[in-house]
Design an enzyme around this catalytic site. Structure first.
Site, short mmCIF file in Angstrom:
data_model
loop_
_atom_site.label_atom_id
_atom_site.label_comp_id
_atom_site.label_asym_id
_atom_site.label_seq_id
_atom_site.Cartn_x
_atom_site.Cartn_y
_atom_site.Cartn_z
CE LYS A 177 -2.10 3.00 1.98
NZ LYS A 177 -1.87 4.40 1.61
CD GLU A 253 12.37 0.48 8.80
OE1 GLU A 253 12.23 1.21 7.82
OE2 GLU A 253 13.16 -0.48 8.83
CB CYS A 287 12.77 8.81 8.90
SG CYS A 287 13.89 7.66 8.08
CD GLU A 389 8.97 12.85 12.16
OE1 GLU A 389 7.81 12.42 12.19
OE2 GLU A 389 9.93 12.19 11.71
P1 NAD Z 1 1.91 8.32 7.62
O1 NAD Z 1 2.00 7.56 8.88
O2 NAD Z 1 0.97 9.45 7.54
O3 NAD Z 1 1.51 7.35 6.41
C1 NAD Z 1 2.26 6.20 6.09
C2 NAD Z 1 1.38 5.20 5.38
O4 NAD Z 1 0.40 4.71 6.28
C3 NAD Z 1 0.60 5.78 4.19
O5 NAD Z 1 0.60 4.83 3.16
C4 NAD Z 1 -0.80 5.97 4.77
O6 NAD Z 1 -1.82 5.94 3.79
C5 NAD Z 1 -0.89 4.78 5.69
N1 NAD Z 1 -1.86 4.89 6.79
C6 NAD Z 1 -2.21 6.01 7.47
N2 NAD Z 1 -3.08 5.69 8.46
C7 NAD Z 1 -3.26 4.35 8.41
C8 NAD Z 1 -4.05 3.42 9.16
N3 NAD Z 1 -4.80 3.81 10.20
N4 NAD Z 1 -4.00 2.12 8.82
C9 NAD Z 1 -3.25 1.69 7.79
N5 NAD Z 1 -2.49 2.53 7.03
C10 NAD Z 1 -2.49 3.83 7.33
O7 NAD Z 1 3.40 8.77 7.29
P2 NAD Z 1 3.88 9.71 6.10
O8 NAD Z 1 3.41 11.09 6.38
O9 NAD Z 1 3.55 9.07 4.80
O10 NAD Z 1 5.48 9.63 6.25
C11 NAD Z 1 6.22 10.48 7.07
C12 NAD Z 1 6.56 9.80 8.38
O11 NAD Z 1 7.29 8.61 8.13
C13 NAD Z 1 7.47 10.63 9.28
O12 NAD Z 1 7.01 10.52 10.61
C14 NAD Z 1 8.83 9.95 9.15
O13 NAD Z 1 9.71 10.12 10.24
C15 NAD Z 1 8.42 8.53 9.00
N6 NAD Z 1 9.47 7.74 8.37
C16 NAD Z 1 10.19 6.85 9.13
C17 NAD Z 1 11.22 6.11 8.56
C18 NAD Z 1 12.03 5.15 9.37
O14 NAD Z 1 12.77 4.39 8.79
N7 NAD Z 1 11.91 5.14 10.68
C19 NAD Z 1 11.52 6.28 7.20
C20 NAD Z 1 10.78 7.20 6.47
C21 NAD Z 1 9.75 7.92 7.05
#
Ligand code: NAD
Length: 485
Positions: A177, A253, A287, A389
């Site tokens: 997804k 992550e 991240c 963040e």
């Molecule tokens: P997000 O959590 O908003 O979304 C991530 C994914 O989850 C998307 O595909 C979204 O549609 C899906 N999603 C959202 N709510 C959901 C639910 N209730 N059930 C199932 N799926 C759901 O994150 P984002 O804004 O896309 O990405 C940015 C974030 O990702 C930042 O916090 C960043 O630090 C983190 N990040 C972490 C790493 C790591 O390796 N630790 C790497 C990259 C990004």
């Protein structure tokens, strides 16, 4: 206009309910694509086709053949690198140099795990038994089954393949997804899978949103055996709750608020260059990026001045234009969030060293999600801007006076993803690296990644480690076979 479809059982298709959504360019805010939204029935079809592949050709394929296929996937991605780059740039607006690096990493994620699974050792224990004949224990690894892969938008191809590579290498099938903001490279990878002969159902892509949409349908689907996620900590927690139903394993992550720590004995040029990259690369949407910079007091004024000069030299603009080092944020929604922190920093009493607003862009880009690279000083560690963040091109710089003090302050947040420490004192580097509460610590560098090493977050930045053999812990079931002799 481009229309992006789901990829289920080896075929591109619209959603069963005929719904679609618009994808806008971060550069201009113009609609650049429509995306088919997967309904519950589509997620179900993807999981079912995955299960079929596990029972069929993919499940029965010899390791050598599987590894060869994954290497072909990597080769084909490299061959089509310009297309992957163009798709990634269209979705994110990132500069071409950054996109090139990320797409190359996408292909590397298949090669590295093809190598890892070929060379994975197992364990054997001989044991004695009362009859004197003994028994032999040996462990074998088996795939977990259907893996749900939920991805973010900030490094779409790199982060998706970081999960899909090891999952497939271990013999699983995936239902991916992608983020609703970045659907294109996941779809392109479907074409690659088909072209090189990966069996239908092994790699599936379902597009849509999170709660009440595709993300929720996938993570609550009882046919999904394990869920791997990258994204915000809040979302990770929601996914963990969904996974609790059925007691399914999760690899998470999540977010970070990473410190950069510069001691007065550091190589100043290297520390400035590394810190600048860690704050502003990919418009701060990394991240592992640094949003809290701690500088030992004798160096503080010099460092802030140098960071200001470097930030002001960043060139914002069109991704393929020569010399451009920074693109827009991913979306208007994210820009509103980042700008709200820019305003909050001022409310909290920050001194704005540079930036803090919206850049003046040429007419064609005025609608885009642009913000200025921003440096603040003067806030206490308790300020929201220093704890939460932001995920934008910004950092707060503050002075420190001792090693113990900076360790305590660096650790005083809920996150623990990564840290960068700059010093020429080897003993201190080891001491500080050991004390920082983070999954990854860089010394005199930043974002130097060997894909065999463990990667993941401490505290609320993650659960589990991936990378090299560590990925196998999540993507396989280790089974002990005990044979009485
Ligand atoms: P997000 O959590 O908003 O979304 C991530 C994914 O989850 C998307 O595909 C979204 O549609 C899906 N999603 C959202 N709510 C959901 C639910 N209730 N059930 C199932 N799926 C759901 O994150 P984002 O804004 O896309 O990405 C940015 C974030 O990702 C930042 O916090 C960043 O630090 C983190 N990040 C972490 C790493 C790591 O390796 N630790 C790497 C990259 C990004």
């Amino acid at each position: 206009m481009t229309h992006i479809q789901n990829f289920i059982n080896g075929a591109f298709c619209d959603g069963a309910e005929g719904k679609s959504f618009e994808k806008r360019s971060p550069l201009t805010n113009a609609v650049i694509a429509t995306v088919a939204e997967a309904a519950k029935a589509d997620v179900d079809a993807a999981v079912t086709s995955g299960r079929r592949a596990l029972k069929g050709g993919w499940g029965k394929m010899e390791l050598a053949a599987r590894v060869a296929l994954l290497n072909k996937v990597a080769d084909e991605m490299d061959r089509r690198a310009e297309e992957f780059m163009a798709a990634e740039i269209a979705d994110t607006g990132m500069p071409a140099g950054v996109a090139r690096h990320m797409c190359a990493r996408g292909a590397a994620n298949f090669r590295i795990f093809a190598d890892v699974v070929k060379n994975v050792p197992t364990e054997i224990f001989e044991m004695s038994t009362p009859d004197g004949r003994g028994a032999l224990n040996y462990a074998i690894r088996r795939p977990v089954g259907v893996v749900g892969v939920v991805c973010p938008w900030n490094a779409p191809l790199l982060l998706m393949t970081w999960k899909v590579g090891p999952a497939l290498a271990c013999g699983n099938v995936v239902v991916v997804k992608p983020s609703e903001e970045t659907p294109q490279t996941a779809a392109l990878l479907g074409e690659v899978m088909k072209a090189v002969g990966v069996p239908d159902g092994v790699y599936n892509v379902v597009h849509g949103f999170g709660p009440g949409s595709t993300g929720e349908f996938l993570t609550t689907h009882p046919g999904v055996n394990a869920i791997t996620f990258t994204g915000e900590t809040r979302t990770g927690a929601a996914i963990m709750k969904a996974a609790a139903d059925g007691a399914r394993p999760v690899s998470l992550e999540m977010g970070g608020k990473n410190p950069g720590i510069i001691f007065a004995d550091a190589d100043l040029d290297a520390a400035i260059e590394g810190t600048l990259r860690s704050c502003f690369m990919n418009t701060g949407q990394v991240c592992l990026g640094t949003e809290r910079v701690f500088v030992e007091r004798p160096l503080f004024e010099t460092f802030v001045a140098a960071l200001k000069t470097a930030a002001e030299a960043m060139k914002l603009g069109e991704p393929y234009a020569p010399g451009v080092t920074m693109g827009p944020l991913i979306s208007q929604e994210h820009r509103r969030k980042v700008l709200s922190y820019y305003a909050k920093a001022v409310e909290e009493g920050a001194k704005v060293v540079t930036g803090g607003g919206v850049p003046d862009m040429p007419e064609a880009y005025k609608g885009g999600a642009w913000v200025q690279p921003t440096v603040w000083t003067g806030l206490p560690d308790e300020a929201a801007v220093c704890r939460e963040e932001i995920f934008g091109p910004c950092c707060h710089v503050s002075p420190f006076d001792s090693e113990d003090e900076v360790i305590e302050r660096a650790n005083a947040v809920q996150y623990g993803l990564s840290a960068a420490v700059w010093t020429r004192d080897l003993a201190r580097a080891h001491r500080v690296a050991a004390e920082i509460e983070a999954g990854v610590v860089w010394v005199n560098s930043w974002f130097l990644r060997d894909l065999r090493t463990p990667f993941g977050g401490a505290k609320q930045s993650g659960i589990g480690r991936e990378g090299g053999v560590h990925s196998l812990e999540f993507y396989t079931e280790l089974k002990n076979v005990c044979i009485k002799l």
